[in-house]
Design a protein around this motif. Sequence first.
Motif, PDB file in Angstrom:
ATOM      1  N   THR A 191       0.851  -1.184   0.000  1.00 35.04           N
ATOM      2  CA  THR A 191       0.000   0.000   0.000  1.00 35.04           C
ATOM      3  C   THR A 191       0.891   1.239   0.000  1.00 35.04           C
ATOM      4  OG1 THR A 191      -0.087  -0.077   2.417  1.00 35.04           O
ATOM      5  CG2 THR A 191      -1.868  -1.156   1.213  1.00 35.04           C
ATOM      6  N   TYR A 231       0.919  10.117   3.659  1.00 30.94           N
ATOM      7  CA  TYR A 231       0.077  10.992   4.470  1.00 30.94           C
ATOM      8  C   TYR A 231      -0.686  11.930   3.529  1.00 30.94           C
ATOM      9  CZ  TYR A 231       2.957   9.383   8.356  1.00 30.94           C
ATOM     10  OH  TYR A 231       3.598   8.601   9.286  1.00 30.94           O
ATOM     11  N   PRO A 232      -2.004  11.799   3.457  1.00 29.32           N
ATOM     12  CA  PRO A 232      -2.767  12.569   2.462  1.00 29.32           C
ATOM     13  C   PRO A 232      -2.713  14.069   2.676  1.00 29.32           C
ATOM     14  CG  PRO A 232      -4.252  11.432   3.984  1.00 29.32           C
ATOM     15  CD  PRO A 232      -2.871  10.910   4.252  1.00 29.32           C
ATOM     16  N   TRP A 233      -2.411  14.507   3.893  1.00 31.38           N
ATOM     17  CA  TRP A 233      -2.395  15.946   4.177  1.00 31.38           C
ATOM     18  C   TRP A 233      -1.006  16.579   3.928  1.00 31.38           C
ATOM     19  CZ3 TRP A 233      -3.124  12.077   7.737  1.00 31.38           C
ATOM     20  CH2 TRP A 233      -2.078  11.835   8.622  1.00 31.38           C
ATOM     21  N   THR A 241       2.381  17.170   1.274  1.00 31.88           N
ATOM     22  CA  THR A 241       2.767  17.218  -0.133  1.00 31.88           C
ATOM     23  C   THR A 241       3.775  16.115  -0.433  1.00 31.88           C
ATOM     24  OG1 THR A 241       4.620  18.710   0.282  1.00 31.88           O
ATOM     25  CG2 THR A 241       2.462  19.723  -0.149  1.00 31.88           C
ATOM     26  N   ASN A 293       6.053  14.304   2.284  1.00 31.84           N
ATOM     27  CA  ASN A 293       5.986  12.857   2.468  1.00 31.84           C
ATOM     28  C   ASN A 293       7.369  12.221   2.341  1.00 31.84           C
ATOM     29  OD1 ASN A 293       3.373  11.229   2.827  1.00 31.84           O
ATOM     30  ND2 ASN A 293       2.707  12.877   1.451  1.00 31.84           N
ATOM     31  N   TYR A 312      -0.250  16.963  -3.807  1.00 33.76           N
ATOM     32  CA  TYR A 312      -0.749  16.095  -2.741  1.00 33.76           C
ATOM     33  C   TYR A 312      -1.055  14.703  -3.314  1.00 33.76           C
ATOM     34  CZ  TYR A 312      -1.162  20.141   0.331  1.00 33.76           C
ATOM     35  OH  TYR A 312      -0.874  21.246   1.116  1.00 33.76           O
ATOM     36  N   PRO A 313      -1.026  13.663  -2.496  1.00 32.41           N
ATOM     37  CA  PRO A 313      -1.266  12.299  -2.987  1.00 32.41           C
ATOM     38  C   PRO A 313      -2.547  12.151  -3.802  1.00 32.41           C
ATOM     39  CG  PRO A 313      -0.410  12.198  -0.755  1.00 32.41           C
ATOM     40  CD  PRO A 313      -0.633  13.657  -1.066  1.00 32.41           C
ATOM     41  N   ARG A 314      -3.622  12.878  -3.408  1.00 29.62           N
ATOM     42  CA  ARG A 314      -4.886  12.747  -4.127  1.00 29.62           C
ATOM     43  C   ARG A 314      -4.772  13.234  -5.568  1.00 29.62           C
ATOM     44  NH1 ARG A 314      -5.527  17.123  -0.671  1.00 29.62           N
ATOM     45  NH2 ARG A 314      -5.946  19.138  -1.696  1.00 29.62           N
ATOM     46  N   GLU A 315      -3.752  14.010  -5.863  1.00 25.81           N
ATOM     47  CA  GLU A 315      -3.561  14.555  -7.202  1.00 25.81           C
ATOM     48  C   GLU A 315      -2.687  13.668  -8.078  1.00 25.81           C
ATOM     49  OE1 GLU A 315      -3.703  19.302  -6.135  1.00 25.81           O
ATOM     50  OE2 GLU A 315      -1.831  18.218  -5.721  1.00 25.81           O
ATOM     51  N   SER A 375      -1.471   9.722  -9.666  1.00 27.58           N
ATOM     52  CA  SER A 375      -1.928   8.383 -10.034  1.00 27.58           C
ATOM     53  C   SER A 375      -1.318   7.356  -9.081  1.00 27.58           C
ATOM     54  CB  SER A 375      -1.488   8.061 -11.466  1.00 27.58           C
ATOM     55  OG  SER A 375      -0.061   7.979 -11.534  1.00 27.58           O
ATOM     56  N   ARG A 399       2.116   7.723  -6.891  1.00 24.49           N
ATOM     57  CA  ARG A 399       2.109   7.623  -5.426  1.00 24.49           C
ATOM     58  C   ARG A 399       3.123   6.586  -4.945  1.00 24.49           C
ATOM     59  NH1 ARG A 399      -4.148   6.996  -4.125  1.00 24.49           N
ATOM     60  NH2 ARG A 399      -4.322   6.826  -6.384  1.00 24.49           N
TER      61      ARG A 399
END
Length: 452
Positions: free
Chosen positions: A98, A102-104, A106, A110, A145-148, A150, A154
Amino acid sequence: MNTLNLDTHGSVKPPIAELCAVNKSFITAGGHELKVLQDIDVAVHEGELLALLGQSGSGKSTILRCLTGLIEPSSGRALMEGQPLHGVNTQASVVFQTFALYPWLTVEQNVAVGLMSRQLSRADRDAAVDRAIELIGLGNYHAAYPRELSGGMRQRVGIARALVSQPRLLCLDEAFSALDVLTAENLRQELISLWRTPGTGLSSIFMVTHNIEEAVEMATRIVVLFPRPGRLGLVLDNPLPYPRDTRSTEFQRLVSIIHECITTTTLPDHPADLLDVPQAGQPISRGRKRMESIPLVPVGQILGLLSILHDSPELSNIYDISDEIGKEFGETISLVKAAEILEFIDTPKDEVRFTELGQRFVGADAAGKQAIFAEQVFKLRLFHIIIALLNEHEEVEAERVIKDIASALPYDSPEKVFETMIAWGRYAGLMDFNTKTGMVFVPKDDTDEIGQ
C-alpha cells in the motif's frame, strides 16, 4: 552495481542483512500459537537483487520484517553486517504494497518523513529530498498532494521516501502488486535502472513477491519459500543479462523451473491415502489416515473451478487455468488443491484432469452434488474426527473444535481453518455453527447417516 563482496583489505564482506536458523510464531486472536517460519537461513549480499518468492500466506513479509528489525524472531539470529541486530536495521528502508502516504502532506513533505530519524540541517534535508524526488522522476511534483497523483506516481513517492536516507538495502514488500500491469512494468524497469546506475547510493534490493515472472525479470538470485510453515525451498541464481527479454527461451526456462518446483511441492503426485481398514467386528471408518491441511477456499470457488474445467476442457494446464480465472498462481494452486483433496480432479505434474467422481459431481443435480460433497468431506481426517465428536455430543463448543484444529495443524491458523470447515460442512449438510451460542452442531434436517 557492486558485484564483489570484498572490503578494502580484500576480505569477504558479511551480508548487509542475514537471518540464521530463524523460527517465528505468532499468537492468534484465539490464543493459539501459529508457527509461521521454520529454520530460515537467508542473506542479502551487497550488490545483489534478491527475490523471495512464495504464495500468499507463506511468510514472505514476516521474513522481510525480521530482516529489517521490525519484528524479532522467536528463535535464531538476525544480523546486520555480521553483527546481531538490535531494533530496526538502520541500513534498510522498506516500500510496502500500500502506498502509505500521508494525504495531508505534499510529495516533498511525504519524502521528508524518511529523514525524521536523522539529525540534519534544513539545507541538507532539503537537498536530500530534492535528490530523491529527482531520482524517481517526480521533479515537477514537489507541491502536489497524494490525491492529485496516479497510483504509479504515489508508489514513486513511497520509493523516494525509502531512498531519501540513502539506505544500503531497499526492501520491496509486494511493491508493484497494487499497480496496473503497464505501470508496474515501467516502474520495475526504472527501479532496476536506478539500482544498476553508479552514484545513486542504492547497493542492494530485497524484494518479496508472489509473481514468478516479476522475480525472474528483476532478480539476480531467487529464493522460493514453501508454506505451512514458511521454509526455504529452491534457491536459484539468475545470470540473465539486463535488460531481460521475457519472451526469450532462457527466461521461460527459468519461469518453468520455478513453476514446476512450486507445483510439485504443493500438488505432489502421490496416490490417495488408503482408507482405514477395520478389524473384524469393528465399525467401518472412512476417514483418511493422514491429517492434512484444508485449503482456505470458499465452496463457491471450488464449484466455479469445476464448472470452468467442464465448460472449457482445453484448460488442462494449471498455468493456463490461472490466467483464465485471473488469480495469482499461489491462489490458483490452493483452489486446485482443494478440488484435488476432494478427489474431483487429479494433478499429474502441471496438468489438471477431471476424475470420474468429478465428472459425476458436475453432472449431478443440487441434491446429488451435496451428497457427493458430503461423502468426500467426511473422508478428510479432520472433518472425520469433528463429525464423530458431533455424533456423540450433538453439539460442541467452537473453542474446543478450534483447539483440536490447533493441535492437529500447528502450522495453520486454527480460526481460519475453522471458518473454512464450517463453510464446507454447511454446504455438505454435515455441520453448522451458531454464532450466538458459540456451538457447532449437526443440522436438524440432516437425514444422511454418514459415519454412523
